[in-house]
Motif scaffolding. Structure first.
Motif, PDB file in Angstrom:
ATOM      1  N   ASP A   1     -12.769   2.249  -3.815  1.00  0.00           N
ATOM      2  CA  ASP A   1     -13.326   1.309  -2.852  1.00  0.00           C
ATOM      3  C   ASP A   1     -14.861   1.345  -2.895  1.00  0.00           C
ATOM      4  OD1 ASP A   1     -13.162  -0.580  -0.920  1.00  0.00           O
ATOM      5  OD2 ASP A   1     -12.951   0.838   0.752  1.00  0.00           O
TER       6      ASP A   1
ATOM      7  N   ASP B   1     -10.997  -6.964  -5.214  1.00  0.00           N
ATOM      8  CA  ASP B   1     -10.741  -8.052  -4.268  1.00  0.00           C
ATOM      9  C   ASP B   1     -11.439  -9.309  -4.743  1.00  0.00           C
ATOM     10  OD1 ASP B   1     -13.324  -8.017  -3.357  1.00  0.00           O
ATOM     11  OD2 ASP B   1     -12.852  -7.262  -1.363  1.00  0.00           O
TER      12      ASP B   1
ATOM     13  N   LEU C   1      -8.350   6.407  -3.925  1.00  0.00           N
ATOM     14  CA  LEU C   1      -8.482   5.002  -3.514  1.00  0.00           C
ATOM     15  C   LEU C   1      -9.819   4.775  -2.818  1.00  0.00           C
ATOM     16  CD1 LEU C   1      -5.141   3.621  -2.057  1.00  0.00           C
ATOM     17  CD2 LEU C   1      -6.349   2.926  -4.112  1.00  0.00           C
ATOM     18  N   GLY C   2     -10.213   5.762  -2.000  1.00  0.00           N
ATOM     19  CA  GLY C   2     -11.491   5.675  -1.289  1.00  0.00           C
ATOM     20  C   GLY C   2     -12.647   5.565  -2.288  1.00  0.00           C
TER      21      GLY C   2
ATOM     22  N   LEU D   1     -15.889  -0.456  -5.838  1.00  0.00           N
ATOM     23  CA  LEU D   1     -15.708  -1.890  -5.617  1.00  0.00           C
ATOM     24  C   LEU D   1     -16.925  -2.474  -4.892  1.00  0.00           C
ATOM     25  CD1 LEU D   1     -14.143  -4.553  -5.364  1.00  0.00           C
ATOM     26  CD2 LEU D   1     -12.976  -3.599  -3.389  1.00  0.00           C
ATOM     27  N   TYR D   2     -17.364  -1.758  -3.857  1.00  0.00           N
ATOM     28  CA  TYR D   2     -18.515  -2.277  -3.121  1.00  0.00           C
ATOM     29  C   TYR D   2     -19.770  -2.271  -3.955  1.00  0.00           C
ATOM     30  CZ  TYR D   2     -16.001  -3.743   0.794  1.00  0.00           C
ATOM     31  OH  TYR D   2     -15.154  -4.470   1.566  1.00  0.00           O
TER      32      TYR D   2
ATOM     33  N   GLY E   1     -13.481  -2.134  -8.611  1.00  0.00           N
ATOM     34  CA  GLY E   1     -13.961  -0.748  -8.598  1.00  0.00           C
ATOM     35  C   GLY E   1     -12.959   0.089  -9.379  1.00  0.00           C
TER      36      GLY E   1
ATOM     37  N   VAL F   1      -4.545  -3.633  -6.171  1.00  0.00           N
ATOM     38  CA  VAL F   1      -4.810  -2.432  -6.963  1.00  0.00           C
ATOM     39  C   VAL F   1      -3.888  -2.441  -8.177  1.00  0.00           C
ATOM     40  CG1 VAL F   1      -4.504   0.073  -7.037  1.00  0.00           C
ATOM     41  CG2 VAL F   1      -5.645  -0.962  -5.094  1.00  0.00           C
TER      42      VAL F   1
ATOM     43  N   PHE G   1      -9.348  -1.173  -8.395  1.00  0.00           N
ATOM     44  CA  PHE G   1      -9.273  -1.653  -7.015  1.00  0.00           C
ATOM     45  C   PHE G   1     -10.105  -2.933  -6.976  1.00  0.00           C
ATOM     46  CE2 PHE G   1      -9.401   0.085  -2.407  1.00  0.00           C
ATOM     47  CZ  PHE G   1      -9.294  -1.195  -1.899  1.00  0.00           C
TER      48      PHE G   1
ATOM     49  N   GLU H   1      -7.074  -7.873  -1.243  1.00  0.00           N
ATOM     50  CA  GLU H   1      -7.264  -6.632  -1.999  1.00  0.00           C
ATOM     51  C   GLU H   1      -6.028  -6.279  -2.827  1.00  0.00           C
ATOM     52  OE1 GLU H   1     -10.345  -4.105   0.795  1.00  0.00           O
ATOM     53  OE2 GLU H   1      -8.201  -3.771   1.033  1.00  0.00           O
TER      54      GLU H   1
ATOM     55  N   ARG I   1       0.827  -1.210   0.000  1.00  0.00           N
ATOM     56  CA  ARG I   1       0.000   0.000   0.000  1.00  0.00           C
ATOM     57  C   ARG I   1       0.864   1.263   0.000  1.00  0.00           C
ATOM     58  NH1 ARG I   1      -5.112   1.648   1.689  1.00  0.00           N
ATOM     59  NH2 ARG I   1      -5.058   3.771   2.457  1.00  0.00           N
TER      60      ARG I   1
END
Ligand code: C2E
Ligand code: MG
Ligand code: MG
Length: 764
Positions: free
Chosen positions: A460, A354, A456-457, A463-464, A441, A400, A352, A398, A331
Motif C-alpha cells: 500500500d 487501484d 499488504l501494508g 502504491l501511494y 505498489g 491485488v 497492489f 483496489e 480480502r
C-alpha cells in the motif's frame, strides 16, 4: 409380485409336512398328496413333501402336469378325474392363494377310482385354506423382512449423507453407490447429474471403480446421444431399462465392456427440474420390487437434499470468500492464500493496485458505469494472470495480484506493466471509448516474513508512492520506502514540536478573475519551517498531521493566524474586499466547539464572516454527515462561506451536497490540467460547471498552469481560477504588490501559449 419361491421354506416347509401327513391319515385311501407351485416347478420346502403310495409315481407325474396346466386361474378349482394307464384317478384340487387372491399353487389329493365324499371335500378345502393362510403369513413376513432391510438401507444411507460436506461429497457419493450396489446385488451403480445448460448428462459417482478410457464415453454424454440419455433428461418417474435399448447398450458396452444389461434409473428431482438420476445395472435381466424402487426414490430425494445443502454451504462459503461484483476472491481469501504461500516459503510478489481517479468516474459516469468498469477490469485481470497467480478485489477500486514463482524483481515489474497495459485498454461506453490508468505498489516476499497483513501494508505504501509519482506506474517497495515509513514516525514527532513552537507559516495564493486578473480571494496554505529540510509545502506533511490528529491543533493555529493576517490587511487595504479561504481537514469537523472557535476568532479580530471562506473536502461530509451539516449551518449563520475543495475526487454524492449550505466548488487540479487533452476530464469539468450553475454555486478552477487551460475554462463558463500561471503561493510580504494593485496583471497569464514559469512553488 410374490411367488412361492420367495416364501421362506422354513415356515412353509414345516406346515406342508404336517398337512401332507395329516391328509394321508384322514383321507381314506389317498395315494397321492402333493403341493404344486404354479409359477415354478421347483418349490423349495413344498416339493419335498410330495407324497405318493408305492406304485403311484407314474400317476403322480401325469396328474402334476394336468394340475400345473389348470393353475394360475383364479377362484374355485373343481375336482376332476383322469385315466392313467387305463386306471381312473379321482383328483381333489384346492388352490393355494395369497390374501389378494393370487393363486400361487395347489394342494392335490388323488386316489384310484372312488368318488370324494363331501367330508373329504370339506377337509381338502380346509387344508387348502390353511395352506393359503400359511403362505400369506409367510409372504407377509417375508415382505416385512424385506421392508425392514430396505428401511435399514435407507436409514444407513441417510446417516452417511447427513454427515457429508462439500469436502467429503465425492467420497460419500461413491460409498453410497457401493452400499446400494451391494444391497441390490447390482453390478453397476451410478449417479449422474443433468447439466441442462450444456445439454449433458455428467457422471458424478459410480461403483465399482472402472478403468476409465479417455475420453470416457460415459463421462459427459449429450442427452440427445441416445434414447436412454434423452429419457433421463427430464425423467420424473423411475425408468426401467431393458434389452431393447440398443444404442444405450452399445454405449454401456463401450464404457464397461458388458453387452447385456437390465436396470433401473430413479430421478433426483429438485422442484421442477430433474437434477440427475441414480441408476443400477444388472448384467443379465433383473426384476425390481415396488418396495425397492420406492426405497431408491427415498434415497434419491436424500441425495437431492444433500446436494441442495452442499450447494447452500458452497454458496455461503463462496459469498464469504468472494467479491460479489467482480466474482474475484475478496480480502479474506486473499489473506488466507497469502498466508498459505508464505508458510510454504513460496516466493511471492504482491501487486497492489487501484484505478487512478476511479471515484470521479464513478460519480460522473454513474455507479452503473463504475460497476461496469470494475467488472471489466476484474475480468481482464482474471484472464490475464498465469495459473500460479492469484487475483483478488479488496473493495472499491483496489485489486491485488499475488504473482507466484517469482524469479526477479525485473520479471515482477514486467508483469506489473503488462497488467497496466491490460487495464488501460479503453472500455466502450455507448460508443465512447473511456480508458483508465492504474497505479501499482509491489512488494516481494522475503524469507522469514510471515505476516501477510504487514506485506499488504507495505504494498500500500508503494502504491501511494506510485500515485505521488504521477500515476499510471508501478513502484517497488524498497529500502527507501521502508525508510520513509520510519521517517513518517520521526515527522510526527518534529511536527508536534513545530505546532507547539513557532515552526508553522502561512502562504497565500491569489484567486483571480480569469478575464480581468482582478484579485477575488487568497487561499491560506500552511507551510512548515523544518529544522533540517527547509520550508515544506503542506503536501509534505498534511497526511501525517491528519493521520495523527495533529491537524486539529495545527488547524486552530492556521485559522487564528489567517484571521490575524486578514485583520492586518484590512487595516492596510481598507478598500480591498479581500476574502481569505482557509483549509480545514475532516478531523477538525469531528472535534466539538469548531463554530464557537471560528466565531471567537472573528470577534477578536473584528472580521465580518463573509470575508472568510472555509475549504473542506468531501470526506468531511461523508465521515460525520450530521455533525458536518450542523457545523456548516453554524458557519452560514456567521456569514462564513464554504467551498468544497478538490471537488470530484472524493466520495460524496451530489445529492448529499445539495442539502448543505455550500457556496463554492473548487475543481481539482488534475481535471483542470486534463481539460485540454483528456476528453473525460473535460466532460467532468463541464459537468461540475453545470452542476455549479444548477445549484447556484461558484466554481473555482485550481492548478492552472497554462494559457490554453484558461481559454478552455472560459469557454466552459468558469472564470474564477488560481494556479502557478497567475501566482504561486507566497508569504504575506511577497503578496503585497498584488494586494496593492488588487489584481494580477492579465498580461502575465493571458498571452498566447503562456505557461507557468516552473511547476514548483517558488516561495518554498
Ligand atoms: P489544496 O487546498 O487543494 O491546495 C492547493 C494545492 O495546490 C497547494 O499545495 C498549492 O501549492 C498547489 N498548487 C497551487 N497552484 C498549483 C498549480 O498551478 N499546479 C499545481 N500542481 N499545484 C498547485 P499545498 O500547499 O502543498 O497543499 C496541499 C493540500 O494540503 C491542500 O490542497 C490542502 O488540501 C492541504 N492544506 C494546505 N494547507 C492546509 C491547512 O492549513 N489546513 C489543512 N487542513 N489543509 C491544508
Ligand atoms: Mg484548498
Ligand atoms: Mg484543491
Amino acid at each position: 409380485m410374490t411367488d412361492m419361491n420367495d416364501i421362506s421354506p422354513g415356515v412353509a416347509g414345516l406346515q406342508t409336512r404336517l398337512v401332507i401327513e395329516t391328509i394321508t391319515q384322514v383321507v381314506n385311501g389317498a395315494e397321492i398328496v402333493e403341493i404344486v407351485g404354479s409359477l415354478d416347478e421347483t418349490i423349495p420346502g413344498f416339493q419335498a413333501e410330495s407324497w405318493s403310495a408305492p406304485g403311484a409315481e407314474h400317476a403322480l407325474e401325469h396328474i402334476r402336469k394336468r394340475v400345473v396346466g389348470v393353475l394360475g386361474v383364479r377362484g374355485e378349482v373343481a375336482p376332476f378325474s383322469c385315466v392313467v394307464s387305463g386306471i381312473a384317478w379321482g383328483v381333489l384340487i384346492e388352490p393355494i392363494a395369497l390374501q389378494d387372491g393370487a393363486v400361487i399353487g395347489a394342494l392335490v389329493v388323488a386316489r384310484q377310482g372312488r368318488a370324494w365324499s363331501s367330508r373329504e371335500r370339506a377337509l381338502s378345502k380346509a387344508f387348502g385354506g390353511l395352506l393359503s393362510h400359511t403362505v400369506t403369513l409367510a409372504a407377509r413376513e417375508n415382505a416385512l423382512m424385506d421392508q425392514r432391510r430396505l428401511d435399514e438401507l435407507v436409514g444407513q444411507v441417510a446417516e452417511r449423507l447427513m454427515s457429508a460436506s462439500s469436502a467429503t461429497r465425492q467420497e460419500v457419493l461413491t460409498a453410497t453407490m457401493r452400499v446400494l450396489a451391494e444391497f441390490l446385488g447390482a453390478d453397476v451403480a451410478f449417479l449422474r447429474r443433468n447439466d441442462h445448460s450444456r445439454g449433458l448428462s455428467v457422471l458424478e459417482a459410480e461403483w465399482p471403480p472402472r478403468e476409465i478410457p479417455n475420453p470416457d464415453p460415459l463421462g459427459e454424454v449429450p442427452f440427445d446421444a441416445d434414447p436412454v440419455f434423452a429419457a433421463t433428461k427430464n425423467l420424473r418417474k423411475p425408468y426401467l431399462a431393458g434389452a431393447e435399448d440398443d444404442d444405450y447398450l452399445e454405449r454401456v458396452e463401450k464404457g464397461s465392456g458388458v453387452p447385456q444389461v437390465g436396470g433401473a434409473c430413479v430421478p433426483l428431482l429438485l422442484a421442477d427440474t430433474t437434477w440427475g438420476v441414480i441408476g443400477f445395472l444388472h448384467f443379465g435381466l433383473h426384476g425390481w420390487t415396488p418396495e425397492e424402487i420406492s426405497a431408491l426414490q427415498a434415497i434419491a430425494s436424500m441425495l437431492v437434499q444433500l446436494q441442495a445443502r452442499i450447494d447452500a454451504q458452497e454458496r455461503t462459503e463462496y459469498i464469504a470468500m468472494h467479491d460479489d461484483l467482480t466474482g474475484l476472491p475478496n480480502r479474506r481469501s486473499l489473506l488466507r492464500e497469502l498466508e498459505v504461500r508464505l508458510a510454504a516459503h513460496r516466493e511471492t510478489a504482491i501487486l497492489f493496485f487501484d484505478l487512478d481517479r476511479f471515484k470521479v468516474m464513478n460519480d460522473f459516469l454513474g455507479h452503473a458505469s463504475g460497476d461496469r468498469v470494475l467488472t471489466t477490469i476484474g475480468d481482464r485481470i482474471r484472464t490475464s494472470i498465469r495459473p500460479n497467480d492469484f487475483a483478488a478485489r479488496l473493495g472499491g477500486d483496489e485489486f491485488v495480484i499475488l504473482v507466484g514463482d517469482v524469479s526477479s524483481e525485473m520479471e515482477v515489474a514486467a508483469t506489473a506493466y503488462r497488467i497496466l497495459g491490460v487495464i488501460g485498454e479503453p472500455i466502450d461506453f455507448a460508443g465512447q471509448q473511456v480508458s483508465h490508468t492504474a497505479s501499482i505498489g509491489i512488494v516481494l516476499s522475503k524469507p522469514g516474513v510471515q505476516n501477510g497483513v504487514e506485506l499488504l501494508g507495505w504494498a500500500d505504501v508503494a502504491l501511494y508512492a506510485a500515485k505521488r509519482q504521477g500515476r499510471n506506474q508501478a513502484v517497488v517497495f524498497d529500502e527507501e520506502l521502508r525508510e520513509s515509513v520510519s521517517e513518517r514516525s520521526r515527522t510526527e514527532l518534529t511536527l508536534r514540536e513545530a505546532i507547539e513552537g513557532d515552526g508553522l507559516r502561512l502562504h497565500y495564493q491569489p484567486e483571480v478573475d480569469l478575464r480581468t486578473g482582478e484579485l477575488l480571494a487568497v487561499e491560506a496554505l500552511v507551510r512548515w519551517q523544518h529544522p533540517t529540510r527547509g520550508l515544506l509545502p503542506a503536501s509534505a506533511f498534511i497526511t501525517v498531521a491528519e493521520e495523527t490528529g495533529l491537524v486539529v491543533d495545527m488547524g486552530r493555529w492556521v485559522f487564528a493566524e489567517a484571521c490575524r493576517q486578514l485583520a492586518a490587511w484590512r487595516r492596510e487595504y481598507p478598500d480591498l474586499p479581500l476574502v481569505v479561504r482557509v483549509n480545514m481537514s475532516p478531523a477538525q469537523f469531528v472535534i466539538s466547539g469548531l463554530v464557537e472557535f471560528v466565531e471567537n476568532c472573528l470577534r477578536v479580530h473584528r472580521i465580518p464572516g463573509e470575508r472568510l471562506c472555509i475549504e473542506m473536502t468531501e470526506h468531511a461530509v461523508l465521515q460525520e454527515p450530521e455533525q458536518t451539516a450542523r457545523i456548516l449551518k453554524g458557519f452560514q449563520a456567521l456569514g462564513v462561506e464554504v467551498a468544497i475543495d478538490d471537488f470530484g475526487t472524493g466520495y460524496a454524492s451530489f445529492t448529499e451536497l445539495k442539502h448543505l449550505p455550500v457556496d463554492y466548488l473548487k475543481l481539482d487540479t488534475t481535471f483542470v490540467q486534463g481539460i485540454t487533452s483528456d476528453p473525460s476530464d473535460k466532460a467532468i469539468v463541464e459537468a461540475i460547471i453545470q452542476l455549479g450553475r444548477a445549484l447556484d454555486l461558484g466554481v473555482i478552477a485550481e492548478g492552472i498552469e497554462c494559457g490554453a487551460t484558461i481559454d478552455k475554462l472560459l469557454e466552459l463558463g468558469c472564470h474564477r481560477g488560481q494556479g502557478y500561471l497567475m501566482s504561486v503561493p507566497m508569504s504575506a510580504e511577497e503578496l503585497a504588490p498584488v494586494l496593492r494593485a488588487g489584481a494580477v496583471p492579465v498580461s502575465t497569464f493571458r498571452s498566447v501559449g503562456k505557461v507557468a514559469p516552473a511547476l514548483s512553488d517558488q516561495s518554498l
